[in-house]
Each structure stands twice: as C-alpha cells, then as structure tokens.
Enzyme design. Sequence first.
Site, PDB file in Angstrom:
ATOM      1  N   LYS A   1       0.813  -1.211   0.000  1.00  0.00           N
ATOM      2  CA  LYS A   1       0.000   0.000   0.000  1.00  0.00           C
ATOM      3  C   LYS A   1       0.853   1.270   0.000  1.00  0.00           C
ATOM      4  O   LYS A   1       0.508   2.249  -0.669  1.00  0.00           O
ATOM      5  CB  LYS A   1      -0.965   0.006   1.186  1.00  0.00           C
ATOM      6  CG  LYS A   1      -0.330   0.052   2.556  1.00  0.00           C
ATOM      7  CD  LYS A   1      -1.383   0.025   3.639  1.00  0.00           C
ATOM      8  CE  LYS A   1      -0.763   0.037   5.028  1.00  0.00           C
ATOM      9  NZ  LYS A   1       0.053   1.224   5.294  1.00  0.00           N
ATOM     10  N   THR A   2       1.975   1.268   0.757  1.00  0.00           N
ATOM     11  CA  THR A   2       2.827   2.459   0.773  1.00  0.00           C
ATOM     12  C   THR A   2       3.397   2.718  -0.613  1.00  0.00           C
ATOM     13  O   THR A   2       3.509   3.861  -1.065  1.00  0.00           O
ATOM     14  CB  THR A   2       3.966   2.297   1.796  1.00  0.00           C
ATOM     15  OG1 THR A   2       3.413   2.023   3.086  1.00  0.00           O
ATOM     16  CG2 THR A   2       4.822   3.553   1.872  1.00  0.00           C
TER      17      THR A   2
ATOM     18  N   ARG B   1       2.235 -10.492  10.507  1.00  0.00           N
ATOM     19  CA  ARG B   1       3.532  -9.830  10.741  1.00  0.00           C
ATOM     20  C   ARG B   1       4.675 -10.734  10.294  1.00  0.00           C
ATOM     21  O   ARG B   1       5.790 -10.272  10.084  1.00  0.00           O
ATOM     22  CB  ARG B   1       3.735  -9.504  12.227  1.00  0.00           C
ATOM     23  CG  ARG B   1       2.771  -8.518  12.890  1.00  0.00           C
ATOM     24  CD  ARG B   1       2.528  -7.283  12.069  1.00  0.00           C
ATOM     25  NE  ARG B   1       1.368  -7.462  11.211  1.00  0.00           N
ATOM     26  CZ  ARG B   1       1.061  -6.643  10.206  1.00  0.00           C
ATOM     27  NH1 ARG B   1       1.844  -5.624   9.917  1.00  0.00           N
ATOM     28  NH2 ARG B   1      -0.017  -6.853   9.471  1.00  0.00           N
TER      29      ARG B   1
ATOM     30  N   ASP C   1      -3.545   7.265   4.751  1.00  0.00           N
ATOM     31  CA  ASP C   1      -3.114   5.889   4.968  1.00  0.00           C
ATOM     32  C   ASP C   1      -3.732   5.368   6.270  1.00  0.00           C
ATOM     33  O   ASP C   1      -4.082   6.145   7.159  1.00  0.00           O
ATOM     34  CB  ASP C   1      -1.576   5.860   5.068  1.00  0.00           C
ATOM     35  CG  ASP C   1      -1.019   4.450   5.027  1.00  0.00           C
ATOM     36  OD1 ASP C   1      -1.756   3.521   4.651  1.00  0.00           O
ATOM     37  OD2 ASP C   1       0.165   4.278   5.386  1.00  0.00           O
ATOM     38  N   GLU C   2      -3.876   4.043   6.374  1.00  0.00           N
ATOM     39  CA  GLU C   2      -4.435   3.397   7.575  1.00  0.00           C
ATOM     40  C   GLU C   2      -5.794   4.007   7.933  1.00  0.00           C
ATOM     41  O   GLU C   2      -6.085   4.315   9.098  1.00  0.00           O
ATOM     42  CB  GLU C   2      -3.468   3.525   8.758  1.00  0.00           C
ATOM     43  CG  GLU C   2      -2.069   2.993   8.508  1.00  0.00           C
ATOM     44  CD  GLU C   2      -1.998   1.465   8.444  1.00  0.00           C
ATOM     45  OE1 GLU C   2      -3.065   0.819   8.516  1.00  0.00           O
ATOM     46  OE2 GLU C   2      -0.896   0.922   8.309  1.00  0.00           O
TER      47      GLU C   2
ATOM     48  N   GLN D   1      -7.682  -5.013   9.639  1.00  0.00           N
ATOM     49  CA  GLN D   1      -6.637  -4.595  10.578  1.00  0.00           C
ATOM     50  C   GLN D   1      -7.096  -3.435  11.464  1.00  0.00           C
ATOM     51  O   GLN D   1      -6.281  -2.699  12.010  1.00  0.00           O
ATOM     52  CB  GLN D   1      -5.366  -4.208   9.822  1.00  0.00           C
ATOM     53  CG  GLN D   1      -4.733  -5.365   9.068  1.00  0.00           C
ATOM     54  CD  GLN D   1      -3.408  -4.988   8.445  1.00  0.00           C
ATOM     55  OE1 GLN D   1      -2.408  -4.795   9.128  1.00  0.00           O
ATOM     56  NE2 GLN D   1      -3.383  -4.881   7.125  1.00  0.00           N
TER      57      GLN D   1
END
Length: 789
Positions: free
Chosen positions: A31-32, A632, A218-219, A256
């Site tokens: 995504k980044t 993770r 973002d997020e 998330q």
Amino acid sequence: MDFNELNDMQQKAVMHFKGPLLILAGAGSGKTRVITNRIAYLISEKNVKPWHIMALTFTNKAAGEMRSRVRDQVGDAADDILVSTFHSACVRFLRRYADRIGFTRHFTIYDSDDSKSVMKSVIKKMGLDPKKYRGKDFLGPISNAKNELMTVDDFKTHYAHDYKMKLAAEAYRLYQEELKEADAMDFDDLLVKTVELFENNPDVLKTLQDRYRFISVDEYQDTNTAQFRIVKLLADHVNIDGGHEHNLCVVGDDDQSIYAFRGADIRNILEFEKYYPDCEVIKLEENYRSTKNILDAANAVIRNNNYRKDKKLWTEGNKGDQIYYRSYNSDSEEAYAVVSSIVNGVRSSKASYKDFAVLYRTNSQSRAFEEMLIRESVPYKIVGGINFYSRREIKDLLCYLRVIENSNDTVSLLRIINVPKRKIGPATVQKLSDHAAASGISLYEAIRTCESVPGVKSAASKLREFSDMIEHFKNLKSRVTVQELLDAVIDQTGYDIYITEEDRTKAEDRMQNIDEFKRKALEFDVSGPGSGRDPGSDRDPGSGRDPDSDRLEAFLEEVSLVADIDSVNDSDDLVLLMTLHAAKGLEFPYVFMAGMEDNLFPSSMTLDIDDEGEREKAIEEERRLCYVGITRARKKLAMSSAKMRFRNGEQQFNRHSMFLDEIPRHLINYTKGDLMPFGNAVSGRSSIDPVRRPDLNRRSSDLGLEENTLRPAFGIDASSLLLNKIKKGRSGVSQASGLKTGDRVRHDKFGEGTVKDVSPKGNDQILTILFDNAGQRKFVASFVKLEKL
C-alpha cells in the site's frame, strides 16, 4: 515514469486521477508503494503542483518512510508535499491560526502525564476523595468524548442521569478550563480544536482546501470521528465552476482495524461508499510479505468475522513452513522455549536477533520473556515500555524548555519551580497559586511580581532568581541552537550536579539519558526546521512557521508527538518484545505469538460481556488483532500457549485460544522439538497426524513431546526448575559468586565493566553490571561467566 513493476490492481489505483478512491489494501500488499507512486503519477503525468498534495498517516515512522520514497521518485518536488501524521498536520494548522480559537501560537502540547497532573488538580478542586476517584476514571471518558467530538455541554446532557458520568462532565469542564489557562492542548485537543477551527472559520477552511486539492490518507481504518471530520472538511473543495471536488484517496484494511479502544471507528472505512457514492473501490490482495501457509492461516481466521469487506490474501511465493504450535505447562516453560528457539536460530547462523519478534496480548506477559532473555544474555528491546521522554530527568529538562517557550504552562512550571531544590516550598507555591487565581493572572506572572504576594516574602529572593533565570533563557533561545539552550539550562540550573548528588546509584544512567537527549537536540539542529528550508513553508499558508521559525517551538512539537514505534531502529540487532497492538505496521522474518489461550486472547473481559451482540463485536476486534499478529510473519510463525499462568495474583488454567481452532489442521505443525526449529531440528514435518487434531489441553507427553520438558512440581517454582535445567546445560561454566558493588569484571562478550548492584534472588543473586562499551546488563550470578579484575 515507469509503473510497469506494479501489478494490475496497483497500477489501477496509481492511475486514478480525480474523485474519491477507496483502496482496500490487505496486509503486505504494497500500500505504501501505491500511495507514493500515485503521488509521483499526479505530479509527473497529471501536472499537479506538489504543494497541492497532502498525505496523512499515523506514525512518524510511517510518514518518514513515505516521505523518503516520494523523494526517491520526484526529487526536490517532495519538499513541497505535506507528508505528515494527523497530529503533526493539525499542529501545523493550529500554530498558524491559534488566535482564531483563543490560543497563542506558542501553545504547549500536554502528554498523558501532564493530563494526569491537571486532572489531579481538578479532582482537588471538586473536593473529591483522591483515593476513591483517580485521574484515569475521568480522563478515559473525556478522551472518548473528544474523539466523538462531544463538547462539555453535549457530554453533560448525554449523561444527565448517570451520577458518576455527571462528575466526569464537571471534571471535563474544569479540565478544559485549566488547559485554556495554561495555553495548552492535549493530544485529543489537537484534533478537536482543528475541527473547531475549520467549522467556525470558513475563510481558513477555504484557504486550506485551495491549498490541498489532492488528499491521501493511509491506515484509514484507524481514523476516529474527529479525524473523519477533518478529512471530510478538507476534501470538500469547491472548484472554479462552483462544483464540489472530492479528490480524496483513502487506503486501509478493515481486517486490521484494532484500535476501537482508542476511538477508531471501523465504520469510517466500511461505510466510505455511503458518504462518497461515486467512489471507485480497488482491492489489493496480492501479498508480497508472507508465505502461502501463513496467509492461508490468516485468511482462515479472519473469514469468521461477519462485519468486513470480502477479500482474500494470496501470493505467488512459496508455501513455506507450517505454523508451529506447542502447549506448555506454564508461562516459564513457554518463555524458555521461545528464547531457546531464538538462541538456536542465531547460533545456526540462519538468523540475527533483529529477525525475531515476540508478540503477546498484554504488557504483563513480557516479564517471563525478559527474565529468560537476560539469563541467556540475549539483547532485546520492549516496544511500548516507558517512553524515553517520560523518564524523570528528560521530563524535567523538557519542562524547563516548555516554560521558556510558554510561561503560561502551569503544569511544567510546577514541576521545575523547585527542581533542583532552591528553597521554594509547597506552602509558598500554594500562596502563589491562590494569588494568581484571585488576581486572574498566570502562576508565572505571580512569581514575577512575588513582592506583592502576601506571605511569600521569605522566598521572594529565590523566586526572583528563578524568574530572572527563565527570562534569561527566553532572551537566549532566539540566538542559540536547541542543543546550546539545553546545555545552558543544565549548566545554569546545576541539574547535572543535582541528579548526581541526589542518588549516586542512578546518576550514571540518568546522565546517559541526558546525553542521549542532547544528541536528539543536535540531530534536530542539523536537520530540523531552522536548519535550512522548512518543506513547503514558503508556499504553505497552513504551515504556521516560516523557514527561519522558532527552533525551540518546533523541537518541542516534534518530541511531544513521538510514538512508541518511532523508537524502533531497523539497524539495532535486538529481539523485539511488544503487544500485538504495537506490532501493527511492522514485519519480521520470524514471529512468536505467545499466550494463545482463552481469557487471555481473546481476553476474559471480552468473553464475559453479557450482551451477545456487543460480545460478538468485541470478539471480532480481537480476531482482527490475531490476523494482524499472523500477518507480521514473513518466513516462520510459531504460536504457543500455557496450561497454567500466574495472572492477577492467582494461578489460572485456561484452554487454548478459540482462534487456534479456526486455523485448518493441515496448516499446523504440533512440533515435537524446538518451538521454531532451525537447521535439522525438525524439518517441517508434523509429529502428529495432521488429519487427526489432538486435544490441545492434554499433557505435553501425550502429544509426543520431549520427556525432559520441565513440569512444575508441588512446592517447587517452575522458574527454579528452569534455572536448574540451564545450569545443567552449562557444566563447567565459572560462577560469579562473591562479587560486590564496585568490583571490576570482564565478560567474554561485553568486555570490561563495573558491578553496580548485587541483589539476592532466592538462593542466588542478580548482578547489575555497567559495561564500559555495552551499557548496563543483568545476570544471574550462578551461571554467568565473569572474570574479576
């Protein structure tokens, strides 16, 4: 620019131009990369001016990474793009327009400790018993109210029939009054006051809307009501034709969303299409981080949630190891198994310490792992421990700097007025405070005019010396760097002498912390605002700061907004211990998820909720937390549970976590050897028929595990048995008994050092040694190899 390295869905997201865009980005889906490439695309292909772009995220670490990637792609144009955390962006706007809402541009940002100090004063004002009413009883509801944009009046009306919450409403009112008098805002206020600024000042909002015409967030699943409102207001830009443009790109993953306890509202992402019916929705489901088995386990767990967007992670990568699982008799055994696997992985030369992360549900679980890591001399770091800036000596010096910047900051002033001791006692301070309140002036003004304050004549000379010193620092701050100002404060207050004489046993550690703080100030002087160009400030009407702005103000702002995760340095060769919440946004080759037990994960608080609907909602949040933990891991994932765990002052016996039942049987290796094997220990084969899942509550021996696994015996603590096993495995190692404080010693790994403390521990001793080149370490005397010099 060449975007061919992006997959089809990533390219589609990058090349979206105008209008609202929702990118549902699964864990590890790049995504980044998409956000930064989209920014580059807007500039290079659509000729969007860099200063019309804003990208918001949640941590300094994420913002720094995004800023770095954007610079790699667009070069110097990155200087004009606002890439920031939500709170930093809000501070940027508020510094510029603070006078519109009754503050000065030099307002102080209060951290949680400062808020507790203010609330302590509020409870006293309300005449409440501080033993019965604690600060957190009120601060929690107040924070929740602010996140929901509830004013004091809204709060009072909403809880009109709840006695305790009516008290909280009054505490809310007094708390806000004290903040206003101190020209201070807490973290929640940075968001709330920004909304207030925008909604009450249309001209300010229009200026910022014209400035930031393309906004990325973002997020997005972590946004609360206040953040949602800020983004919605900024993105509602009116174009030259009078139409409304919503050039808003939000990126996130509802799977998330794990911060409901902080006010995050999952509805913001799940209902985005409700607010922007014309939005385009793009799913990023290809994962570039984890193996297929790990992803299959994550998908299997999260699909049990009902309130989510449908998506499924996949990878073209290899299948990888199964998820390793083992049940232990106690948390001590569990910790021993985890640390043994880490040590074996490093000794096999297949991993470094920094490749490992130990994740758990609650902070209290770290103790057993810490003790074992110390005994094995394994370097580690706890993420989310005591914040560096909350340490006493650092907070003292910060408060000096804060008073120099904003003398109305009463909380900071009260902390330092007699530190170091200068014979200004509590009675004098109380008289000054009473006089200030009666006269409608600040405490600092009362100190400056102390000769007119009744009852403080004996301390007047000391008060004058103190205020003259602060005034000297105020005059100095515009002519020197932050580090030079900090040095002046330490020197002229005699703070270094003070901490040395107060407690010599802790003086060295405290001085090391102060040296680190000085290094931080130096780094800021070299690279922060005032050292050169402040990105975007010359074109940015919302920056609130010129290129040659107040360095101290900028420095205090930066350190006040630091997060726990910002302290994680990828180059440090350390094992990281952290809660599952703290692990979000990170990734590691090898991950241990410990404490996989019902009543711990999911928590007993969740499982005990009476209302079925609310209980299911809470379980879904914990399941998302489990999903975050699983994703993770890049190469290997190990899960573990303990049949007996000492918690809340009692021994608890729990079944394995319900989330383990949701992972398909063929994906789990009920390991017989090391919890996470390396080398030839266990080559990925399950020791149990994977088709027939065993009862995880049976004894370890019934699962075919090692017969020499430690088991607690009646009257014998499991940790004692653990020590015995370690000692047996270290035959021939010299012992370090007979050492005393002050002795000089040599360690094979850490070199020479000085014994700082010798403390009894059962039939043993714990040695605290300060090494000349490796910092302070603790060892159990009976099995550490030391040479006395």
